[in-house]
Enzyme design. Structure first.
Site, PDB file in Angstrom:
ATOM      1  N   GLY A  14       0.837  -1.211   0.000  1.00  0.00           N
ATOM      2  CA  GLY A  14       0.000   0.000   0.000  1.00  0.00           C
ATOM      3  C   GLY A  14       0.861   1.247   0.000  1.00  0.00           C
ATOM      4  N   ARG A  75       0.988  -5.117  -5.244  1.00  0.00           N
ATOM      5  CA  ARG A  75       1.131  -6.281  -4.364  1.00  0.00           C
ATOM      6  C   ARG A  75       1.388  -7.452  -5.309  1.00  0.00           C
ATOM      7  NH1 ARG A  75      -0.552  -4.247   0.580  1.00  0.00           N
ATOM      8  NH2 ARG A  75      -2.285  -2.796   0.562  1.00  0.00           N
ATOM      9  N   ASP A 106       4.647  -4.372   6.134  1.00  0.00           N
ATOM     10  CA  ASP A 106       4.941  -5.730   6.569  1.00  0.00           C
ATOM     11  C   ASP A 106       5.196  -6.704   5.396  1.00  0.00           C
ATOM     12  OD1 ASP A 106       4.831  -7.381   9.097  1.00  0.00           O
ATOM     13  OD2 ASP A 106       3.473  -8.500   7.782  1.00  0.00           O
ATOM     14  N   THR A 129       4.217   2.816   5.668  1.00  0.00           N
ATOM     15  CA  THR A 129       2.844   2.333   5.792  1.00  0.00           C
ATOM     16  C   THR A 129       2.064   3.245   6.727  1.00  0.00           C
ATOM     17  OG1 THR A 129       1.414   0.584   6.698  1.00  0.00           O
ATOM     18  CG2 THR A 129       3.653   0.649   7.547  1.00  0.00           C
ATOM     19  N   ASP A 131      -0.219   2.241   8.524  1.00  0.00           N
ATOM     20  CA  ASP A 131      -0.719   1.419   9.644  1.00  0.00           C
ATOM     21  C   ASP A 131       0.119   1.546  10.921  1.00  0.00           C
ATOM     22  OD1 ASP A 131      -2.539   0.496   7.795  1.00  0.00           O
ATOM     23  OD2 ASP A 131      -1.441  -1.345   7.365  1.00  0.00           O
ATOM     24  N   ASP A 133       2.391  -0.358  11.975  1.00  0.00           N
ATOM     25  CA  ASP A 133       2.377  -1.650  12.666  1.00  0.00           C
ATOM     26  C   ASP A 133       3.712  -2.391  12.606  1.00  0.00           C
ATOM     27  OD1 ASP A 133       2.251  -2.068   9.954  1.00  0.00           O
ATOM     28  OD2 ASP A 133       0.723  -3.625  10.039  1.00  0.00           O
ATOM     29  N   ARG A 175      -5.250  -2.317   8.981  1.00  0.00           N
ATOM     30  CA  ARG A 175      -5.197  -3.774   8.815  1.00  0.00           C
ATOM     31  C   ARG A 175      -5.600  -4.417  10.141  1.00  0.00           C
ATOM     32  NH1 ARG A 175      -3.226  -6.184   4.282  1.00  0.00           N
ATOM     33  NH2 ARG A 175      -2.051  -4.349   3.757  1.00  0.00           N
TER      34      ARG A 175
HETATM   35  O1  F6P Z   1      -1.408  -1.443   4.700  1.00  0.00           O
HETATM   36  C1  F6P Z   1      -2.033  -0.272   4.302  1.00  0.00           C
HETATM   37  C2  F6P Z   1      -3.499  -0.478   4.076  1.00  0.00           C
HETATM   38  O2  F6P Z   1      -4.071   0.748   3.700  1.00  0.00           O
HETATM   39  C3  F6P Z   1      -4.267  -1.096   5.239  1.00  0.00           C
HETATM   40  O3  F6P Z   1      -4.577  -0.165   6.234  1.00  0.00           O
HETATM   41  C4  F6P Z   1      -5.467  -1.658   4.536  1.00  0.00           C
HETATM   42  O4  F6P Z   1      -6.022  -2.729   5.262  1.00  0.00           O
HETATM   43  C5  F6P Z   1      -4.900  -2.130   3.231  1.00  0.00           C
HETATM   44  O5  F6P Z   1      -3.701  -1.402   3.017  1.00  0.00           O
HETATM   45  C6  F6P Z   1      -5.807  -1.949   2.047  1.00  0.00           C
HETATM   46  O6  F6P Z   1      -5.177  -2.489   0.940  1.00  0.00           O
HETATM   47  P1  F6P Z   1      -5.646  -2.278  -0.567  1.00  0.00           P
HETATM   48  O7  F6P Z   1      -5.327  -0.856  -0.948  1.00  0.00           O
HETATM   49  O8  F6P Z   1      -4.841  -3.250  -1.342  1.00  0.00           O
HETATM   50  O9  F6P Z   1      -7.108  -2.509  -0.589  1.00  0.00           O
END
Ligand code: F6P
Length: 326
Positions: A14, A75, A106, A129, A131, A133, A175
Protein backbone atom coordinates in the site's frame (compact mmCIF):
# COMPACT_ATOMS: atom_id res chain seq x y z
CA UNK A 1 35.31 2.40 -0.67
CA UNK A 2 32.00 0.59 -0.52
CA UNK A 3 31.52 -2.44 -2.74
CA UNK A 4 28.08 -1.08 -3.53
CA UNK A 5 28.21 0.92 -6.74
CA UNK A 6 24.62 0.74 -7.84
CA UNK A 7 21.42 0.60 -5.81
CA UNK A 8 17.87 -0.16 -6.84
CA UNK A 9 14.96 1.51 -5.11
CA UNK A 10 11.34 0.39 -5.05
CA UNK A 11 8.06 0.97 -3.25
CA UNK A 12 5.74 -1.94 -2.66
CA UNK A 13 2.42 -2.77 -0.98
CA UNK A 14 0.00 0.00 0.00
CA UNK A 15 1.27 3.48 -0.83
CA UNK A 16 1.82 5.94 2.01
CA UNK A 17 2.28 9.71 2.04
CA UNK A 18 5.98 10.46 2.40
CA UNK A 19 7.15 7.64 0.13
CA UNK A 20 8.20 10.24 -2.46
CA UNK A 21 10.18 12.16 0.14
CA UNK A 22 11.94 8.89 0.96
CA UNK A 23 12.66 8.13 -2.72
CA UNK A 24 14.13 11.62 -3.08
CA UNK A 25 16.35 11.28 -0.01
CA UNK A 26 17.59 7.80 -0.94
CA UNK A 27 18.35 8.88 -4.52
CA UNK A 28 20.20 12.07 -3.63
CA UNK A 29 22.14 10.52 -0.73
CA UNK A 30 23.21 7.65 -2.97
CA UNK A 31 24.33 10.02 -5.75
CA UNK A 32 26.14 12.17 -3.17
CA UNK A 33 28.05 9.04 -2.14
CA UNK A 34 29.01 8.23 -5.71
CA UNK A 35 26.47 5.50 -6.36
CA UNK A 36 24.29 4.94 -9.40
CA UNK A 37 20.56 4.80 -8.65
CA UNK A 38 18.00 2.73 -10.51
CA UNK A 39 14.30 3.29 -9.89
CA UNK A 40 12.26 0.10 -10.09
CA UNK A 41 8.62 0.65 -10.98
CA UNK A 42 5.66 -1.23 -9.45
CA UNK A 43 7.57 -2.84 -6.62
CA UNK A 44 8.63 -6.47 -6.85
CA UNK A 45 6.40 -6.86 -9.88
CA UNK A 46 8.51 -4.37 -11.84
CA UNK A 47 11.66 -6.08 -10.63
CA UNK A 48 10.42 -9.29 -12.20
CA UNK A 49 9.27 -7.66 -15.45
CA UNK A 50 12.24 -5.31 -15.69
CA UNK A 51 10.66 -1.89 -15.33
CA UNK A 52 13.91 -0.20 -14.37
CA UNK A 53 15.11 3.35 -15.05
CA UNK A 54 18.34 5.11 -14.12
CA UNK A 55 17.65 8.09 -11.86
CA UNK A 56 19.59 11.31 -11.58
CA UNK A 57 19.13 14.09 -9.09
CA UNK A 58 16.45 15.77 -11.23
CA UNK A 59 14.42 12.55 -11.46
CA UNK A 60 13.29 13.23 -7.91
CA UNK A 61 12.77 17.00 -8.19
CA UNK A 62 9.46 18.46 -7.12
CA UNK A 63 8.14 15.30 -5.47
CA UNK A 64 8.67 15.86 -1.73
CA UNK A 65 5.19 17.39 -1.44
CA UNK A 66 3.36 14.74 -3.44
CA UNK A 67 1.34 11.89 -1.95
CA UNK A 68 1.44 8.36 -3.41
CA UNK A 69 4.65 7.12 -5.01
CA UNK A 70 6.22 8.19 -8.30
CA UNK A 71 7.62 4.66 -8.56
CA UNK A 72 4.06 3.23 -8.45
CA UNK A 73 3.38 0.23 -6.29
CA UNK A 74 1.81 -3.20 -6.42
CA UNK A 75 1.13 -6.28 -4.36
CA UNK A 76 3.01 -9.06 -6.18
CA UNK A 77 1.97 -12.71 -5.87
CA UNK A 78 4.78 -13.94 -8.13
CA UNK A 79 7.44 -12.67 -5.74
CA UNK A 80 5.98 -15.04 -3.16
CA UNK A 81 7.20 -17.98 -5.25
CA UNK A 82 10.84 -19.17 -5.50
CA UNK A 83 10.57 -19.04 -9.31
CA UNK A 84 9.43 -15.41 -9.25
CA UNK A 85 12.22 -14.44 -6.87
CA UNK A 86 14.80 -16.13 -9.11
CA UNK A 87 13.64 -14.05 -12.08
CA UNK A 88 13.90 -10.96 -9.85
CA UNK A 89 17.45 -11.91 -8.85
CA UNK A 90 18.49 -12.45 -12.47
CA UNK A 91 17.11 -9.01 -13.28
CA UNK A 92 19.19 -7.41 -10.52
CA UNK A 93 22.29 -9.15 -11.89
CA UNK A 94 21.53 -8.04 -15.42
CA UNK A 95 21.03 -4.44 -14.25
CA UNK A 96 24.23 -4.66 -12.15
CA UNK A 97 22.33 -3.59 -9.05
CA UNK A 98 24.37 -4.41 -5.92
CA UNK A 99 21.82 -3.55 -3.23
CA UNK A 100 18.17 -2.68 -2.83
CA UNK A 101 16.26 -0.14 -0.79
CA UNK A 102 12.69 -1.38 -0.35
CA UNK A 103 10.05 0.99 1.00
CA UNK A 104 6.82 -0.50 2.30
CA UNK A 105 5.03 -2.27 5.09
CA UNK A 106 4.94 -5.73 6.57
CA UNK A 107 4.46 -7.59 3.25
CA UNK A 108 7.26 -5.66 1.56
CA UNK A 109 9.74 -6.36 4.34
CA UNK A 110 8.69 -10.00 4.57
CA UNK A 111 9.44 -10.37 0.85
CA UNK A 112 12.74 -8.51 1.32
CA UNK A 113 13.75 -10.78 4.17
CA UNK A 114 13.09 -13.99 2.25
CA UNK A 115 14.82 -12.69 -0.87
CA UNK A 116 17.86 -11.39 1.02
CA UNK A 117 18.33 -14.75 2.72
CA UNK A 118 17.77 -16.79 -0.42
CA UNK A 119 20.30 -14.90 -2.55
CA UNK A 120 22.54 -13.37 0.11
CA UNK A 121 21.59 -9.99 -1.36
CA UNK A 122 21.91 -6.73 0.61
CA UNK A 123 18.60 -4.99 1.25
CA UNK A 124 17.72 -2.11 3.52
CA UNK A 125 14.06 -1.47 4.26
CA UNK A 126 12.22 1.73 5.08
CA UNK A 127 8.94 1.47 7.00
CA UNK A 128 6.38 3.02 4.65
CA UNK A 129 2.84 2.33 5.79
CA UNK A 130 0.00 4.33 7.28
CA UNK A 131 -0.72 1.42 9.64
CA UNK A 132 2.29 2.08 11.94
CA UNK A 133 2.38 -1.65 12.67
CA UNK A 134 6.10 -2.38 12.26
CA UNK A 135 7.99 -3.36 15.38
CA UNK A 136 11.17 -1.48 16.27
CA UNK A 137 10.10 1.94 15.08
CA UNK A 138 8.01 4.44 17.02
CA UNK A 139 6.42 5.66 13.82
CA UNK A 140 6.26 4.72 10.15
CA UNK A 141 6.31 6.95 7.08
CA UNK A 142 2.74 7.99 6.25
CA UNK A 143 1.23 7.40 9.66
CA UNK A 144 1.24 11.04 10.75
CA UNK A 145 -0.36 12.26 7.52
CA UNK A 146 -3.05 9.57 7.73
CA UNK A 147 -3.78 10.61 11.31
CA UNK A 148 -4.14 14.21 10.21
CA UNK A 149 -6.51 13.17 7.44
CA UNK A 150 -8.56 11.17 9.93
CA UNK A 151 -8.98 14.08 12.32
CA UNK A 152 -9.97 16.39 9.49
CA UNK A 153 -12.73 13.93 8.52
CA UNK A 154 -13.87 13.33 12.09
CA UNK A 155 -14.13 17.09 12.70
CA UNK A 156 -16.54 17.28 9.78
CA UNK A 157 -18.58 14.26 10.82
CA UNK A 158 -18.89 15.71 14.31
CA UNK A 159 -20.87 18.67 12.93
CA UNK A 160 -23.59 16.41 11.59
CA UNK A 161 -23.37 13.98 14.53
CA UNK A 162 -24.04 16.73 17.03
CA UNK A 163 -26.76 18.40 14.93
CA UNK A 164 -28.70 15.12 14.76
CA UNK A 165 -27.62 13.85 18.20
CA UNK A 166 -26.40 10.63 16.66
CA UNK A 167 -23.89 7.95 17.54
CA UNK A 168 -21.34 7.60 14.73
CA UNK A 169 -19.02 4.66 14.20
CA UNK A 170 -16.17 5.74 11.96
CA UNK A 171 -14.03 2.99 10.52
CA UNK A 172 -10.36 3.71 9.96
CA UNK A 173 -7.64 1.61 8.32
CA UNK A 174 -4.81 -0.21 10.06
CA UNK A 175 -5.20 -3.77 8.82
CA UNK A 176 -5.08 -5.59 12.16
CA UNK A 177 -3.54 -2.78 14.17
CA UNK A 178 -5.32 -0.12 16.20
CA UNK A 179 -2.78 2.73 16.09
CA UNK A 180 -4.77 4.89 13.70
CA UNK A 181 -8.01 4.27 15.60
CA UNK A 182 -6.62 4.88 19.07
CA UNK A 183 -4.50 7.92 18.29
CA UNK A 184 -7.08 9.22 15.83
CA UNK A 185 -9.66 9.05 18.63
CA UNK A 186 -7.42 10.95 21.01
CA UNK A 187 -6.54 13.59 18.43
CA UNK A 188 -10.11 14.15 17.27
CA UNK A 189 -11.73 14.15 20.69
CA UNK A 190 -13.75 11.01 19.91
CA UNK A 191 -15.51 9.29 22.79
CA UNK A 192 -13.91 5.87 22.31
CA UNK A 193 -11.87 3.61 20.07
CA UNK A 194 -12.53 -0.04 19.34
CA UNK A 195 -9.27 -1.75 18.46
CA UNK A 196 -8.25 -5.34 17.72
CA UNK A 197 -5.42 -5.42 20.27
CA UNK A 198 -7.81 -5.61 23.18
CA UNK A 199 -10.83 -7.25 21.56
CA UNK A 200 -9.91 -10.62 23.03
CA UNK A 201 -9.62 -9.25 26.56
CA UNK A 202 -12.75 -7.21 26.85
CA UNK A 203 -16.02 -6.42 25.14
CA UNK A 204 -15.15 -2.84 24.23
CA UNK A 205 -18.65 -1.98 23.02
CA UNK A 206 -20.49 -2.99 26.17
CA UNK A 207 -17.73 -1.54 28.37
CA UNK A 208 -18.14 1.73 26.58
CA UNK A 209 -21.92 1.88 26.74
CA UNK A 210 -22.35 0.51 30.21
CA UNK A 211 -19.79 2.67 31.95
CA UNK A 212 -21.41 6.06 31.83
CA UNK A 213 -21.17 6.55 28.06
CA UNK A 214 -23.02 9.71 26.92
CA UNK A 215 -24.06 10.73 30.39
CA UNK A 216 -23.28 14.30 29.57
CA UNK A 217 -23.52 14.21 25.77
CA UNK A 218 -26.14 13.82 23.11
CA UNK A 219 -23.89 12.80 20.27
CA UNK A 220 -20.86 10.59 20.11
CA UNK A 221 -18.10 9.51 17.82
CA UNK A 222 -16.37 6.16 18.13
CA UNK A 223 -13.42 5.19 15.95
CA UNK A 224 -13.35 1.53 14.96
CA UNK A 225 -10.24 -0.12 13.56
CA UNK A 226 -10.95 -2.14 10.42
CA UNK A 227 -10.35 -5.78 11.25
CA UNK A 228 -12.18 -9.08 11.38
CA UNK A 229 -11.48 -9.03 15.09
CA UNK A 230 -13.37 -5.78 15.76
CA UNK A 231 -16.02 -6.56 13.15
CA UNK A 232 -15.39 -3.13 11.63
CA UNK A 233 -17.77 -0.20 12.00
CA UNK A 234 -20.61 -2.07 10.26
CA UNK A 235 -20.30 -5.03 12.58
CA UNK A 236 -20.27 -2.84 15.68
CA UNK A 237 -23.23 -0.76 14.45
CA UNK A 238 -25.28 -3.90 13.76
CA UNK A 239 -24.70 -5.00 17.33
CA UNK A 240 -25.76 -1.63 18.70
CA UNK A 241 -28.96 -1.70 16.66
CA UNK A 242 -29.85 -5.04 18.24
CA UNK A 243 -28.57 -4.57 21.78
CA UNK A 244 -28.97 -0.83 22.36
CA UNK A 245 -31.83 0.27 20.09
CA UNK A 246 -32.18 3.60 21.91
CA UNK A 247 -29.28 5.02 19.88
CA UNK A 248 -29.63 6.64 16.47
CA UNK A 249 -26.61 5.07 14.79
CA UNK A 250 -24.71 5.89 11.61
CA UNK A 251 -21.57 4.44 10.04
CA UNK A 252 -18.85 6.14 8.04
CA UNK A 253 -15.96 4.20 6.47
CA UNK A 254 -13.07 6.52 5.64
CA UNK A 255 -11.32 4.01 3.35
CA UNK A 256 -8.57 4.93 0.93
CA UNK A 257 -8.79 8.65 1.35
CA UNK A 258 -6.65 7.98 4.45
CA UNK A 259 -3.78 6.93 2.17
CA UNK A 260 -3.78 10.03 -0.01
CA UNK A 261 -2.73 13.63 0.26
CA UNK A 262 0.37 15.71 0.61
CA UNK A 263 2.61 14.39 3.40
CA UNK A 264 2.76 16.29 6.68
CA UNK A 265 5.95 18.08 7.73
CA UNK A 266 6.60 15.27 10.19
CA UNK A 267 6.36 12.60 7.49
CA UNK A 268 8.57 14.55 5.09
CA UNK A 269 11.25 14.95 7.73
CA UNK A 270 10.98 11.34 8.88
CA UNK A 271 11.15 10.03 5.30
CA UNK A 272 14.13 12.26 4.50
CA UNK A 273 16.05 11.20 7.59
CA UNK A 274 15.27 7.54 7.00
CA UNK A 275 16.11 7.74 3.29
CA UNK A 276 19.54 9.20 4.01
CA UNK A 277 20.04 6.63 6.77
CA UNK A 278 19.35 3.79 4.32
CA UNK A 279 22.40 4.79 2.30
CA UNK A 280 24.49 5.25 5.46
CA UNK A 281 23.42 1.74 6.48
CA UNK A 282 24.60 0.25 3.20
CA UNK A 283 27.90 2.16 3.42
CA UNK A 284 28.20 0.87 6.96
CA UNK A 285 27.84 -2.73 5.68
CA UNK A 286 24.46 -3.16 7.31
CA UNK A 287 22.32 -5.75 5.61
CA UNK A 288 18.75 -6.88 5.88
CA UNK A 289 17.70 -4.25 8.34
CA UNK A 290 14.86 -1.80 8.46
CA UNK A 291 15.61 1.78 9.42
CA UNK A 292 13.54 2.62 12.49
CA UNK A 293 13.23 5.58 14.78
CA UNK A 294 13.17 5.27 18.55
CA UNK A 295 13.08 8.34 20.82
CA UNK A 296 14.09 10.45 17.83
CA UNK A 297 17.20 8.32 17.18
CA UNK A 298 17.54 6.38 13.94
CA UNK A 299 18.15 2.69 14.56
CA UNK A 300 18.71 -0.50 12.57
CA UNK A 301 16.06 -3.15 13.14
CA UNK A 302 16.67 -6.65 11.72
CA UNK A 303 13.87 -7.64 9.32
CA UNK A 304 13.15 -10.67 11.50
CA UNK A 305 12.25 -8.39 14.43
CA UNK A 306 10.39 -5.73 12.46
CA UNK A 307 7.95 -8.16 10.91
CA UNK A 308 7.67 -10.97 13.40
CA UNK A 309 6.95 -9.14 16.63
CA UNK A 310 3.59 -7.65 17.32
CA UNK A 311 4.08 -3.98 18.01
CA UNK A 312 2.30 -3.20 21.27
CA UNK A 313 -0.13 -0.32 21.58
CA UNK A 314 0.43 2.15 24.38
CA UNK A 315 -2.13 1.10 26.98
CA UNK A 316 -1.77 4.36 28.85
CA UNK A 317 -3.46 6.02 25.90
CA UNK A 318 -6.56 3.86 26.34
CA UNK A 319 -6.93 5.08 29.88
CA UNK A 320 -6.28 8.68 28.89
CA UNK A 321 -8.95 8.42 26.22
CA UNK A 322 -11.42 7.08 28.79
CA UNK A 323 -10.69 9.97 31.14
CA UNK A 324 -10.79 12.81 28.65
CA UNK A 325 -13.89 11.63 26.82
CA UNK A 326 -16.21 11.91 29.85
O1 F6P B 1 -1.41 -1.44 4.70
C1 F6P B 1 -2.03 -0.27 4.30
C2 F6P B 1 -3.50 -0.48 4.08
O2 F6P B 1 -4.07 0.75 3.70
C3 F6P B 1 -4.27 -1.10 5.24
O3 F6P B 1 -4.58 -0.16 6.23
C4 F6P B 1 -5.47 -1.66 4.54
O4 F6P B 1 -6.02 -2.73 5.26
C5 F6P B 1 -4.90 -2.13 3.23
O5 F6P B 1 -3.70 -1.40 3.02
C6 F6P B 1 -5.81 -1.95 2.05
O6 F6P B 1 -5.18 -2.49 0.94
P1 F6P B 1 -5.65 -2.28 -0.57
O7 F6P B 1 -5.33 -0.86 -0.95
O8 F6P B 1 -4.84 -3.25 -1.34
O9 F6P B 1 -7.11 -2.51 -0.59
Amino acid sequence: MSAIKCIGILTSGGDAPGMNAAIRAVTRSAIYNGMTVKGIYRGYKGLITGEVETFNSQSVSNIIQRGGTILKTARCMEFKTPEGRKVAYDRLEAEKIDALVAIGGDGTLTGARIFAQEFNFPIVGLPGTIDNDLFGTDVTIGYDTALNTIIECVDKIRDTASSHERLFFIEVMGRDAGFLALNGAIASGAEAAIIPEISMETDQLSDMIETGFRKSKNSSIVLVAESEITGGAMGVAERVKKEYPQFDVRVSILGHLQRGGSPSAQDRILATRMGAAAIDALLDDQRNVMIGIQNDQLVYVPFSKAIKNDKPINRELLNTLRIVSM
